[in-house]
Scaffold this active site. Structure first.
Site, PDB file in Angstrom:
ATOM      1  N   ASP A  74      21.546   4.684  63.092  1.00 45.75           N
ATOM      2  CA  ASP A  74      21.988   3.936  62.203  1.00 45.75           C
ATOM      3  C   ASP A  74      21.049   4.298  60.589  1.00 45.75           C
ATOM      4  O   ASP A  74      20.975   3.652  59.608  1.00 45.75           O
ATOM      5  CB  ASP A  74      21.420   2.258  62.339  1.00 45.75           C
ATOM      6  CG  ASP A  74      22.391   1.522  62.924  1.00 45.75           C
ATOM      7  OD1 ASP A  74      23.657   1.992  62.754  1.00 45.75           O
ATOM      8  OD2 ASP A  74      22.291   0.667  63.770  1.00 45.75           O
ATOM      9  N   ARG A  99      15.884   0.425  65.968  1.00 42.90           N
ATOM     10  CA  ARG A  99      15.938   0.909  64.450  1.00 42.90           C
ATOM     11  C   ARG A  99      14.426   1.141  64.089  1.00 42.90           C
ATOM     12  O   ARG A  99      14.190   1.575  62.878  1.00 42.90           O
ATOM     13  CB  ARG A  99      16.593  -0.125  63.514  1.00 42.90           C
ATOM     14  CG  ARG A  99      18.076   0.083  63.768  1.00 42.90           C
ATOM     15  CD  ARG A  99      19.096  -0.547  62.550  1.00 42.90           C
ATOM     16  NE  ARG A  99      18.694   0.305  61.326  1.00 42.90           N
ATOM     17  CZ  ARG A  99      19.249   0.104  60.064  1.00 42.90           C
ATOM     18  NH1 ARG A  99      19.886  -1.047  59.985  1.00 42.90           N
ATOM     19  NH2 ARG A  99      19.192   1.099  59.184  1.00 42.90           N
ATOM     20  N   ARG A 145      18.079 -11.218  59.880  1.00 40.06           N
ATOM     21  CA  ARG A 145      17.323 -10.029  60.044  1.00 40.06           C
ATOM     22  C   ARG A 145      15.698 -10.338  59.500  1.00 40.06           C
ATOM     23  O   ARG A 145      14.917 -10.396  60.130  1.00 40.06           O
ATOM     24  CB  ARG A 145      17.624  -8.604  59.375  1.00 40.06           C
ATOM     25  CG  ARG A 145      19.074  -8.309  60.066  1.00 40.06           C
ATOM     26  CD  ARG A 145      18.983  -7.911  61.259  1.00 40.06           C
ATOM     27  NE  ARG A 145      20.175  -7.477  61.984  1.00 40.06           N
ATOM     28  CZ  ARG A 145      20.670  -6.218  62.022  1.00 40.06           C
ATOM     29  NH1 ARG A 145      20.023  -5.434  61.177  1.00 40.06           N
ATOM     30  NH2 ARG A 145      21.785  -6.157  62.592  1.00 40.06           N
ATOM     31  N   HIS A 174      23.153  -9.397  56.612  1.00 35.81           N
ATOM     32  CA  HIS A 174      22.353  -8.859  55.658  1.00 35.81           C
ATOM     33  C   HIS A 174      22.756  -9.618  54.286  1.00 35.81           C
ATOM     34  O   HIS A 174      24.089  -9.702  53.908  1.00 35.81           O
ATOM     35  CB  HIS A 174      22.243  -7.301  55.497  1.00 35.81           C
ATOM     36  CG  HIS A 174      21.359  -6.537  56.462  1.00 35.81           C
ATOM     37  ND1 HIS A 174      21.866  -5.484  57.015  1.00 35.81           N
ATOM     38  CD2 HIS A 174      20.161  -7.075  57.003  1.00 35.81           C
ATOM     39  CE1 HIS A 174      20.859  -5.189  57.720  1.00 35.81           C
ATOM     40  NE2 HIS A 174      19.809  -5.867  57.551  1.00 35.81           N
ATOM     41  N   CYS A 268      24.773  -0.294  51.856  1.00 34.29           N
ATOM     42  CA  CYS A 268      23.885   0.003  52.991  1.00 34.29           C
ATOM     43  C   CYS A 268      23.463   1.395  52.900  1.00 34.29           C
ATOM     44  O   CYS A 268      22.504   1.775  53.322  1.00 34.29           O
ATOM     45  CB  CYS A 268      24.664  -0.238  54.217  1.00 34.29           C
ATOM     46  SG  CYS A 268      25.263  -1.856  54.447  1.00 34.29           S
TER      47      CYS A 268
HETATM   48  N1  ARG Z   1      24.226  -1.290  62.296  1.00 39.14           N
HETATM   49  C1  ARG Z   1      23.293  -1.382  60.913  1.00 39.14           C
HETATM   50  C2  ARG Z   1      22.384  -2.657  61.553  1.00 39.14           C
HETATM   51  O1  ARG Z   1      22.922  -3.608  62.067  1.00 39.14           O
HETATM   52  C3  ARG Z   1      23.942  -1.710  59.797  1.00 39.14           C
HETATM   53  C4  ARG Z   1      22.819  -1.709  58.735  1.00 39.14           C
HETATM   54  C5  ARG Z   1      23.764  -1.927  57.545  1.00 39.14           C
HETATM   55  N2  ARG Z   1      22.950  -2.091  56.284  1.00 39.14           N
HETATM   56  C6  ARG Z   1      22.807  -2.927  55.423  1.00 39.14           C
HETATM   57  N3  ARG Z   1      22.032  -2.691  54.418  1.00 39.14           N
HETATM   58  N4  ARG Z   1      23.732  -3.982  55.638  1.00 39.14           N
HETATM   59  O2  ARG Z   1      21.235  -2.810  61.385  1.00 39.14           O
END
Ligand code: ARG
Length: 279
Positions: A74, A99, A145, A174, A268
């Site tokens: 990612d 991550r 998040r 997000h 992203c």
């Molecule tokens: N697979 C990543 C996650 O879920 C995607 C992140 C996408 N980034 C963003 N800025 N929305 O963390």
């Protein structure tokens, strides 16, 4: 508003940081878009990403690159790496273990580039995934998040006013999937992604905002990057592109369908480095 009465827009050159999706894959699921059982075409992902990078360069922007790391599929989503305002850098702290190792990679990159005001974060924050900088304000998402305590930390580190917004729909996990900055004073957003209280706050702050419908939000139309005139966004958000044109913007459609399989698109992939204004 008819096109003839739309305000005159001007692009300003931007400085972006991107990460080539060399090791991109969907091997785990940390948002509803990710399905590790669905095949990913890594070569196509790189091609699509290269196209976005090329478009930024063709439109006069600077694009720096951070070296991708094997085992961090990612990492292409550079927006999550750090928040940079006035050359001051607040590095992310990721919600998920998968991550976590991206944060030290971003920290090291900024140090190596000679930035001398680089901060580790105490609380979980996924940087520009949840932080939208416009004017002297940062709109800050929480709910899925970023830890709300990180909003106070951001305010202290960056010295900017922070407005907390609560996200309620897991598809829009997000803030940068639900809201995009168009200029220093203008935003666009999908109302369904926000709690009633946050929606009221947005209405008061930005009464003229572009309201985006579910169809355009669902194809990640809000995962967009604006330079003040051009708005880079997924080419599937056709209704939104029309609305933006009526408002005097120039939509630039991009196909990032492979990256969408991980729940990410244009914004992203793009970390904006905001420099201190010259005195
Ligand atoms: N697979 C990543 C996650 O879920 C995607 C992140 C996408 N980034 C963003 N800025 N929305 O963390």
């Amino acid at each position: 508003m008819s096109p003839t009465t739309a305000p005159v827009r001007e692009a300003t050159p931007r400085h972006y940081l991107m990460c080539r999706p060399t090791y991109f894959d969907v091997t785990y699921a940390i948002n509803p878009w990710m399905d590790p059982g669905k095949p990913v075409d890594p070569e196509l992902a790189v091609e699509q990403w290269e196209q976005l990078r090329r478009l930024y360069l063709e439109h006069g922007h600077t694009v720096d690159l951070i070296e991708p790391v094997d085992g961090l599929p990612d990492m292409v989503f550079a927006a999550n790496g750090a928040t940079v305002v006035d050359d001051r850098v607040l590095v992310a702290r990721f919600r998920h273990a998968e991550r976590a190792a991206e944060a030290p990679a971003y920290y090291a990159w900024f140090m190596l580039q000679g930035y001398d005001d680089v901060h580790h974060a105490e609380y979980v924050n996924e940087a520009e995934g949840d932080y939208m900088v416009l004017g002297d304000t940062v709109l800050a998402g929480t709910g899925f998040r970023t830890d709300p305590r990180a909003h106070t930390e951001l305010e202290e580190v960056l010295g900017r006013r922070v407005v907390t917004l609560n996200l309620v729909d897991p598809r829009f996990y997000h803030l940068d999937t639900a809201l995009a900055v168009l200029s220093d004073t203008e935003v666009m957003y999908y109302p369904g992604a926000f709690s009633p209280q946050s929606l009221a706050a947005l209405r008061e702050l930005y009464p003229g905002a572009v309201l985006v419908d579910e169809a355009d939000a669902d194809v990640f139309g809000l995962n967009a990057v604006s330079d003040g005139l051009h708005v880079f966004l997924p080419d599937t958000a056709t209704g939104l592109a029309r609305t933006l044109r009526e408002r005097g913007f120039e939509p630039v459609g991009v196909d990032l369908s492979e990256l969408l399989k991980a729940g990410g698109s244009v914004k992203c992939c793009t970390l904006e480095i905001r420099h201190r204004a010259e005195a």
